[in-house]
Scaffold this active site. Structure first.
Site, PDB file in Angstrom:
ATOM      1  N   THR A 251      34.430  26.297  37.607  1.00 13.95           N
ATOM      2  CA  THR A 251      34.793  24.880  37.507  1.00 13.95           C
ATOM      3  C   THR A 251      34.922  24.456  36.043  1.00 13.95           C
ATOM      4  O   THR A 251      35.834  23.716  35.672  1.00 13.95           O
ATOM      5  CB  THR A 251      33.702  24.023  38.191  1.00 13.95           C
TER       6      THR A 251
ATOM      7  N   HIS B 272      38.169  25.599  34.702  1.00 11.22           N
ATOM      8  CA  HIS B 272      39.268  24.720  35.141  1.00 11.22           C
ATOM      9  C   HIS B 272      39.313  23.457  34.280  1.00 11.22           C
ATOM     10  O   HIS B 272      40.386  22.985  33.906  1.00 11.22           O
ATOM     11  CB  HIS B 272      39.105  24.325  36.612  1.00 11.22           C
TER      12      HIS B 272
ATOM     13  N   HIS C  61      27.097  22.196  34.852  1.00  9.64           N
ATOM     14  CA  HIS C  61      26.146  21.823  35.915  1.00  9.64           C
ATOM     15  C   HIS C  61      25.110  22.898  36.223  1.00  9.64           C
ATOM     16  O   HIS C  61      24.179  22.639  36.966  1.00  9.64           O
ATOM     17  CB  HIS C  61      26.903  21.459  37.199  1.00  9.64           C
TER      18      HIS C  61
ATOM     19  N   CYS D  26      24.723  10.472  48.359  1.00 13.02           N
ATOM     20  CA  CYS D  26      24.673   9.003  48.348  1.00 13.02           C
ATOM     21  C   CYS D  26      23.370   8.460  48.915  1.00 13.02           C
ATOM     22  O   CYS D  26      22.931   7.376  48.548  1.00 13.02           O
ATOM     23  CB  CYS D  26      25.866   8.425  49.096  1.00 13.02           C
TER      24      CYS D  26
ATOM     25  N   CYS E  32      24.668   7.610  53.858  1.00 10.11           N
ATOM     26  CA  CYS E  32      25.645   7.920  54.915  1.00 10.11           C
ATOM     27  C   CYS E  32      24.912   8.525  56.125  1.00 10.11           C
ATOM     28  O   CYS E  32      23.725   8.816  56.077  1.00 10.11           O
ATOM     29  CB  CYS E  32      26.714   8.883  54.396  1.00 10.11           C
TER      30      CYS E  32
ATOM     31  N   CYS F  61      23.270  11.969  55.246  1.00  5.68           N
ATOM     32  CA  CYS F  61      22.122  11.822  54.341  1.00  5.68           C
ATOM     33  C   CYS F  61      20.918  11.267  55.098  1.00  5.68           C
ATOM     34  O   CYS F  61      19.800  11.781  54.982  1.00  5.68           O
ATOM     35  CB  CYS F  61      22.472  10.909  53.169  1.00  5.68           C
TER      36      CYS F  61
ATOM     37  N   TYR G 247      30.226  24.852  51.252  1.00  3.85           N
ATOM     38  CA  TYR G 247      30.362  24.090  50.022  1.00  3.85           C
ATOM     39  C   TYR G 247      28.962  23.811  49.486  1.00  3.85           C
ATOM     40  O   TYR G 247      28.135  23.237  50.191  1.00  3.85           O
ATOM     41  CB  TYR G 247      31.117  22.781  50.311  1.00  3.85           C
TER      42      TYR G 247
HETATM   43  P1  NAD Z   1      35.573  34.360  40.266  1.00  4.80           P
HETATM   44  O1  NAD Z   1      36.931  33.782  40.099  1.00  4.80           O
HETATM   45  O2  NAD Z   1      34.839  34.877  39.064  1.00  4.80           O
HETATM   46  O3  NAD Z   1      35.617  35.524  41.347  1.00  4.80           O
HETATM   47  C1  NAD Z   1      36.670  35.745  42.225  1.00  4.80           C
HETATM   48  C2  NAD Z   1      36.868  37.255  42.281  1.00  4.80           C
HETATM   49  O4  NAD Z   1      37.835  37.551  43.287  1.00  4.80           O
HETATM   50  C3  NAD Z   1      37.421  37.824  40.960  1.00  4.80           C
HETATM   51  O5  NAD Z   1      36.531  38.826  40.466  1.00  4.80           O
HETATM   52  C4  NAD Z   1      38.766  38.383  41.350  1.00  4.80           C
HETATM   53  O6  NAD Z   1      39.096  39.560  40.635  1.00  4.80           O
HETATM   54  C5  NAD Z   1      38.544  38.666  42.845  1.00  4.80           C
HETATM   55  N1  NAD Z   1      39.810  38.870  43.577  1.00  4.80           N
HETATM   56  C6  NAD Z   1      41.058  38.447  43.265  1.00  4.80           C
HETATM   57  N2  NAD Z   1      41.956  38.922  44.155  1.00  4.80           N
HETATM   58  C7  NAD Z   1      41.263  39.656  45.054  1.00  4.80           C
HETATM   59  C8  NAD Z   1      41.641  40.419  46.204  1.00  4.80           C
HETATM   60  N3  NAD Z   1      42.905  40.500  46.611  1.00  4.80           N
HETATM   61  N4  NAD Z   1      40.663  41.058  46.892  1.00  4.80           N
HETATM   62  C9  NAD Z   1      39.369  40.990  46.483  1.00  4.80           C
HETATM   63  N5  NAD Z   1      38.959  40.290  45.406  1.00  4.80           N
HETATM   64  C10 NAD Z   1      39.891  39.628  44.695  1.00  4.80           C
HETATM   65  O7  NAD Z   1      34.712  33.228  40.968  1.00  4.80           O
HETATM   66  P2  NAD Z   1      33.164  33.000  41.311  1.00  4.80           P
HETATM   67  O8  NAD Z   1      32.574  32.131  40.270  1.00  4.80           O
HETATM   68  O9  NAD Z   1      32.454  34.258  41.673  1.00  4.80           O
HETATM   69  O10 NAD Z   1      33.390  32.119  42.617  1.00  4.80           O
HETATM   70  C11 NAD Z   1      33.940  32.700  43.777  1.00  4.80           C
HETATM   71  C12 NAD Z   1      34.868  31.743  44.490  1.00  4.80           C
HETATM   72  O11 NAD Z   1      34.116  30.659  45.029  1.00  4.80           O
HETATM   73  C13 NAD Z   1      35.943  31.082  43.624  1.00  4.80           C
HETATM   74  O12 NAD Z   1      37.118  30.919  44.409  1.00  4.80           O
HETATM   75  C14 NAD Z   1      35.346  29.725  43.305  1.00  4.80           C
HETATM   76  O13 NAD Z   1      36.352  28.756  43.035  1.00  4.80           O
HETATM   77  C15 NAD Z   1      34.633  29.419  44.589  1.00  4.80           C
HETATM   78  N6  NAD Z   1      33.487  28.511  44.506  1.00  4.80           N
HETATM   79  C16 NAD Z   1      33.252  27.767  45.604  1.00  4.80           C
HETATM   80  C17 NAD Z   1      32.142  26.949  45.653  1.00  4.80           C
HETATM   81  C18 NAD Z   1      31.863  26.177  46.897  1.00  4.80           C
HETATM   82  O14 NAD Z   1      30.908  25.415  46.908  1.00  4.80           O
HETATM   83  N7  NAD Z   1      32.655  26.366  47.952  1.00  4.80           N
HETATM   84  C19 NAD Z   1      31.269  26.880  44.557  1.00  4.80           C
HETATM   85  C20 NAD Z   1      31.538  27.684  43.447  1.00  4.80           C
HETATM   86  C21 NAD Z   1      32.635  28.507  43.433  1.00  4.80           C
HETATM   87 ZN    ZN Z   2      25.612  10.704  51.815  1.00 11.18          ZN
END
Ligand code: NAD
Ligand code: ZN
Length: 342
Positions: free
Chosen positions: A40, A43, A63, A93, A96, A99, A287
């Site tokens: 994040t 990004h 964070h 919050c 809701c 919560c 999430y």
């Molecule tokens: P990251 O981007 O470091 O890891 C993603 C990995 O996927 C990379 O190592 C990449 O090489 C690999 N990858 C790409 N193409 C692939 C394929 N075809 N097959 C297998 N692997 C492949 O991210 P991270 O920090 O480890 O986070 C993992 C994911 O979770 C990210 O998409 C991130 O945005 C998401 N995320 C979600 C939450 C949530 O609460 N839902 C929280 C944090 C991160």
């Molecule tokens: Zn709430």
């Protein structure tokens, strides 16, 4: 105090002197010691379309942190100065439906630390006491700094029973790496990690993966045959956000299997729903972390021998934030830590 700030719309972050954050009666003021860099934050640094839509500068980012309590509000009874703490980055919050029912992780009004309110890449951060996790004395500070993504890994890895099951982890970013370690610790038979990056495949083996796969060179079906699996993966942890990888995993699951999806895709992913129907699969979106059951599980698994420290590959002073962010962006890294004490 010093803080890493998104000062204006557009790429970049600036190390700046900013006022110390204000405190309310339910808040805790924390001196930040170490922080982890999350996707994040990358990004936000790069100012992609998500960041442009979401971030309202000026904003202190970050964070993932560990720190020491400096001061507590007059309503706070259960923490005192000197306690070592981390923070849950989702501020809910409190009023809701979910919560009120204690299902805080389902709050639809969640505010993100370092996303929608000033964050932890700073010498101090302020959070409501309900967001503060008190660590046990002697915890490894680097590990404590990454409880937030560790919590993503635990929440995902334990969302289906894994004892004795065959687990596929798709994507060995920092979170996939930790999820592989958790699945193994929780008793999975095979933990197969699919990841195109060789550095990360090696790390996955060090963290408890029983097998690693390069999705560019090997088919999941061949891997299953090689290792003696018959019916497909019982549990898939989708941690790549990659469309082809998700579809491929879906086609290699055992009947009745479960897929927990944490990876955030950039675009819509079409899937073959008839596979979900006929193979009676469960897809579950994840999430954040469960407040605070996931935090409890993290603590007790570390105390019972789980080791996630190999996922931490780089350490920098906050003054070298540019090098730290470059390491995190390179892909040839696990978790990157910034130290705010020097
Ligand atoms: P990251 O981007 O470091 O890891 C993603 C990995 O996927 C990379 O190592 C990449 O090489 C690999 N990858 C790409 N193409 C692939 C394929 N075809 N097959 C297998 N692997 C492949 O991210 P991270 O920090 O480890 O986070 C993992 C994911 O979770 C990210 O998409 C991130 O945005 C998401 N995320 C979600 C939450 C949530 O609460 N839902 C929280 C944090 C991160
Ligand atoms: Zn709430």
């Amino acid at each position: 105090m010093q803080a890493l700030v998104k000062t204006a719309p557009g790429p970049g972050l600036e190390l700046r002197d900013v006022p110390e954050p204000a405190m309310g009666i339910d808040d805790v003021r924390i001196a930040v010691r170490k922080t982890g860099i999350c996707g994040t934050d990358l990004h936000i640094l790069g100012w992609d379309p998500w960041a442009a839509k979401t971030i309202k500068p000026p904003l202190v980012v970050g964070h993932e942190f560990v720190g020491e309590v400096l001061e507590v509000g007059s309503n706070v009874r259960d923490l005192t100065a000197g306690d070592v703490v981390s923070g849950e980055g989702h501020v809910v919050c409190g009023h809701c439906r979910h919560c009120r029912a204690g299902r805080w992780h389902l709050c639809a009004n969640t505010v993100g630390l370092g996303v929608n309110r000033d964050g932890a890449f700073a010498e101090q951060v302020v959070l409501p006491v309900t967001n503060v996790w008190h660590h046990w004395p002697g915890i490894d500070e680097d590990v404590a700094a990454i409880f937030d993504p560790f919590g993503n890994a635990v929440h995902t890895a334990l969302s289906f029973p894994v004892l004795g099951e065959d687990v596929l982890v798709v994507g060995a970013g920092p979170i996939g790496l930790m999820a592989a370690a958790v699945a193994r610790h929780a008793g999975a038979r095979f933990v197969v990690v699919s990841e195109p990056n060789a550095f990360r495949r090696d790390l996955a083996l060090r963290m408890g993966a029983t097998h690693v796969v390069d999705p560019k060179a090997q088919q999941l079906g061949d891997v299953q045959r090689d290792i003696g699996m018959v019916e497909g993966f019982d549990v898939v942890l989708e941690m790549s956000g990659n469309a082809a990888a998700l579809r491929d995993a879906l086609g290699n699951m055992a009947h009745g299997g479960g897929m927990a999806i944490l990876g955030i895709p950039t675009d819509e992913i079409p899937i073959d729903v008839s596979k979900v129907v006929f193979n009676q699969l469960t897809l579950r979106g994840i999430y954040g972390r469960e407040m605070y059951e996931t935090w409890y599980q993290m603590s007790v698994m570390l105390q019972s021998g789980l080791d996630i420290s190999p996922a931490i590959t780089h350490r920098y002073s906050y003054r070298d934030h540019e090098a730290a962010f470059a390491a995190a962006r390179s892909g040839d890294s696990g978790k990157v830590i910034m130290d705010w004490t020097k």
